[in-house]
Design an enzyme around this catalytic site. Structure first.
Site, PDB file in Angstrom:
ATOM      1  N   ASP A  64       0.976  -1.359  -0.038  1.00  0.00           N
ATOM      2  CA  ASP A  64      -0.038  -0.098   0.015  1.00  0.00           C
ATOM      3  C   ASP A  64       1.031   1.122  -0.197  1.00  0.00           C
ATOM      4  OD1 ASP A  64      -2.364  -1.330   0.124  1.00  0.00           O
ATOM      5  OD2 ASP A  64      -2.411  -1.266   2.123  1.00  0.00           O
ATOM      6  N   TYR A 125       7.190  -9.663   6.724  1.00  0.00           N
ATOM      7  CA  TYR A 125       7.207  -8.382   6.989  1.00  0.00           C
ATOM      8  C   TYR A 125       7.631  -7.932   8.523  1.00  0.00           C
ATOM      9  CZ  TYR A 125       4.032  -7.267   3.066  1.00  0.00           C
ATOM     10  OH  TYR A 125       3.412  -7.233   1.844  1.00  0.00           O
TER      11      TYR A 125
END
EC number: 5.4.99.12
Length: 286
Positions: A64, A125
């Site tokens: 994003d 992540y």
């Protein structure tokens, strides 16, 4: 869904990094917004002198706006003649053409069956946050979130352990029409370093939209004492969005690494990952 490479083309793997601060995410968008995919495709078209032809990238994880990547992976299918002509100097030419907030580290001919997205078996992540009363180190401000309540990392880890495994993460995802929210969360752990920065490591076979940032939002509520360690698991079991679960800001999130199976298992994984998942009727999430 077929993933056959067109005759006369070769699939090229790209390993890359970017600082997401000034990007409107990975994927190309209408309206001229700056994206990672757009920058790389424009640079590739320019350095290969391809005119109006755009060679479209497929990425392991579409990040994003504001999210960073240290170990992103993508692929592109190029004509064999173009690849043979440019392969020796392509990496350096791209380095000269790309903006400084995106770098490609390697360009290699991909093995048979490789697909940057569907062949991946996990994505890892890291989300970084500090609760230092003075705020964030100015040199880290674009990569670390400041949380203005003291955080109990042990309580956050206790809550995180209850979320591991294969579940329907609908309560932690932004739903997309026709897409499943079933994922296998392989690792979720937090560690505070000597400088007080807490790094959450989050690894799963795949992630749905906003999943990592929502999970971190729930854990922060546990860490600062607003909720008990069993609360994130209860939210998961409920299967619906909880207004108390906040999607934390994107700048603390970095895609660190993407994992792939051995070359001889790539095609099978590619096919498996395209199947829509469902949970066995006997599975209980908590």
């Amino acid at each position: 869904m077929s993933d056959e490479i067109e005759p006369g083309h070769v699939r090229v793997r790209l390993d890359l990094s970017y600082d997401g601060t000034e990007f409107s995410g990975w994927a190309k968008q209408a309206g001229g917004r700056r994206t990672v995919q757009g920058e790389i495709e424009d640079a590739l078209r320019t350095v290969t002198r391809s005119g109006e032809t755009t060679y479209e990238l497929t990425v392991a994880g579409r990040t994003d706006a504001g999210v960073h990547a240290r170990g992103q992976v993508a692929h592109v299918d190029l004509p064999v003649e173009l690849w043979e002509e440019h392969r020796e100097k392509l990496l350096k030419r791209l380095a000269g053409r790309l903006p400084r907030d995106v770098r490609i580290w390697s360009l290699t001919e991909a093995p048979a069956g490789f697909n940057a997205r569907f062949s991946a078996v996990w994505r890892r992540y890291a989300y970084r946050v500090t609760d230092h009363p003075g705020g964030v180190d100015p040199l880290l401000r674009g990569h670390v979130l400041w949380h203005d309540w003291p955080l109990d990392v042990d309580a956050m880890n206790e809550a995180a352990r209850r979320l591991l495994g294969e579940h329907d993460f609908a309560a932690y995802c932004k739903r997309r029409e026709g897409a499943t929210t079933i994922r296998t969360l392989q690792e979720l752990s937090l560690l505070r370093d000597a400088d007080g920065v807490i790094t959450a490591t989050v690894r799963a076979d795949a992630f749905c939209h906003n999943m990592v940032r929502s999970l971190i939002g729930a854990l922060l509520f546990v860490g600062d004492g607003h909720r008990e360690p069993d609360w994130p698991g209860k939210v998961l079991a409920a299967g619906v969005r909880d207004s108390a679960v906040h999607v934390v800001r994107p700048h603390g999130l970095t895609l660190e690494e993407v994992g792939y199976p051995a070359d001889d298992l790539l095609a099978a994984r590619n096919k498996e990952a395209r199947n829509k998942r469902s949970l066995p009727a006997t599975v209980r999430c908590c």
